[in-house]
Design a protein around this motif. Structure first.
Motif, PDB file in Angstrom:
ATOM      1  N   ASP A  31      26.033   8.264  14.178  1.00 30.08           N
ATOM      2  CA  ASP A  31      26.155   8.716  15.563  1.00 30.08           C
ATOM      3  C   ASP A  31      24.863   8.492  16.331  1.00 30.08           C
ATOM      4  O   ASP A  31      24.873   7.955  17.451  1.00 30.08           O
ATOM      5  N   ASP A  89      21.689  13.009  20.637  1.00 32.67           N
ATOM      6  CA  ASP A  89      22.174  13.544  19.359  1.00 32.67           C
ATOM      7  C   ASP A  89      21.163  14.470  18.696  1.00 32.67           C
ATOM      8  O   ASP A  89      21.084  14.530  17.467  1.00 32.67           O
ATOM      9  N   HIS A 113      25.608  16.919  21.309  1.00 27.05           N
ATOM     10  CA  HIS A 113      26.806  17.708  21.004  1.00 27.05           C
ATOM     11  C   HIS A 113      26.552  18.757  19.918  1.00 27.05           C
ATOM     12  O   HIS A 113      27.504  19.320  19.384  1.00 27.05           O
ATOM     13  N   HIS A 114      25.282  19.000  19.568  1.00 25.26           N
ATOM     14  CA  HIS A 114      25.001  20.031  18.569  1.00 25.26           C
ATOM     15  C   HIS A 114      25.126  21.417  19.193  1.00 25.26           C
ATOM     16  O   HIS A 114      24.619  21.662  20.280  1.00 25.26           O
ATOM     17  N   THR A 133      28.001  12.323  19.748  1.00 22.91           N
ATOM     18  CA  THR A 133      27.266  11.942  20.959  1.00 22.91           C
ATOM     19  C   THR A 133      27.856  10.658  21.531  1.00 22.91           C
ATOM     20  O   THR A 133      27.897  10.469  22.749  1.00 22.91           O
ATOM     21  N   ASP A 163      30.436  10.444  12.656  1.00 24.94           N
ATOM     22  CA  ASP A 163      30.452  11.909  12.777  1.00 24.94           C
ATOM     23  C   ASP A 163      31.818  12.533  12.509  1.00 24.94           C
ATOM     24  O   ASP A 163      31.912  13.758  12.414  1.00 24.94           O
TER      25      ASP A 163
HETATM   26 MN   LIG Z   1      26.090  13.548  16.100  1.00 24.87          MN
END
Ligand SMILES: [Mn+2]
Length: 329
Positions: A31, A89, A113-114, A133, A163
């Motif tokens: 990712d 990311d 996107h965490h 991401t 991912d």
């Molecule tokens: Mn990721």
């Protein structure tokens, strides 16, 4: 779902920039690398000057990615300070591998996107419900009405396939499949991606033998873990990056809610990968131990020998969940 105005602000900030430095996290995965190279590709189309930095360079299995040969592997090779820094990311400066002070005063754009990300940037596009991401970048490129071509589609496909465990994990939503269909229609080289991402070395498989032999349970059988010491890495001749994916084996066990894989990165310091099923949120477990990630996949670094690390891990799991913990094997 992230706010559409965040996407517009990020899009505007990138369009205003002339020179950009793109960063992601250390121990780069599909990712982060797919996203870095996809964004590089599009920004070059827009006439920007773009540098991509990845600490330690691109791991062998990702060298097929278009543009991978341009990635800068050591800070000394970076040109003068860029006008705009983009962090993909990743939600923490510590995970980028460069000193945050280096970028003081520069505009920073963060796309991530965490779940544990708070937003590093002046403008941030964050959506923890997105599988990758790469999916956030797909939305950005759709907003810009970018044409997809095989190179760009292959970068984004790598990001999303990486991912979602090739579309098997619970984060594989309808949007993932809809976007992926468009990437395949545009010529994403899916077989090439699969061959490269899933290829393993002899030493990796030999080390896996020991990892499986050491599988042990913890947290009253609700957890399973294994580990490799620095001495094991030396014996098998593998790097920490080569050990990627071992956490998926304890996760395969039926009924296991938390899977952990620990690898000794320096004396009495273990890098811990965590995977979970409902109800345990391993991003909260990792956050308690100074790390971060997603509800179903997270990581952190713990000091101590393997028994001490496992005790800290159990205590953290106990604190964030109703899984009763005690050491067992
Ligand atoms: Mn990721």
């Amino acid at each position: 779902m992230a706010n559409h105005s965040d996407l517009q602000k990020v899009a505007a900030a990138l369009q205003e920039a002339g020179r950009l430095l793109l960063l992601a996290h250390v121990s780069p995965d599909g990712d982060s690398l797919g996203s870095l190279l996809a964004l590089r590709y599009v920004l070059l189309r827009h006439g920007k000057q773009v540098e991509v930095y990845v600490e330690g360079g691109v791991p062998d299995r990702y060298r097929f990615l278009p543009g991978a040969e341009t990635v800068i592997a050591s800070p000394g090779q970076l040109s003068e300070l860029p006008a705009t820094v983009v962090v993909l990311d990743c939600g923490e400066w510590e995970r980028v591998g460069l000193q945050a002070e280096r970028f003081a005063g520069l505009p920073v754009v963060n796309i991530d996107h965490h779940r544990t990300s708070k937003g590093l940037g002046i403008v941030n596009y964050l959506d923890s419900s997105a599988a990758a991401t790469g999916l956030l970048l797909f939305r950005l490129f759709a907003y810009w009405q970018e044409d997809l071509d095989p190179a760009l589609a292959t970068c984004l496909y790598t990001a999303i396939a990486g991912d979602t465990g090739f579309f098997r994990y619970s984060n594989t939503t309808a949007e993932v499949h809809q976007v992926t269909a468009k990437l395949l229609a545009a010529g994403a080289e899916q077989a090439l991606v699969y061959e490269n991402l899933e290829a393993r070395s002899w030493s990796h498989l030999k080390a896996l033998g020991l990892v499986l032999e050491r599988l042990a349970s913890f947290a009253l059988g609700k957890g399973a873990y294994s580990y490799l010491t620095a001495a094991d890495l030396g014996r098998f001749g593998i790097s920490v990056a080569d050990a990627d994916g071992f956490v998926n084996y304890p996760r395969l066990l039926m009924g296991v809610q938390v899977a952990a894989f620990l690898i000794e990165v320096e004396a009495d310091t273990y890098k811990v990968s965590l995977r979970s099923r409902e109800p345990v949120d391993v991003s909260a477990v990792a956050a308690l131990l100074g790390g971060g990630g997603h509800a179903r996949a997270a990581g952190c670094t713990i000091k101590g020998n393997i028994e001490q690390c496992m005790r800290q891990l159990e205590a953290a799991i106990h604190e964030v969940s109703n899984v009763k913990c005690c050491m067992g094997s």
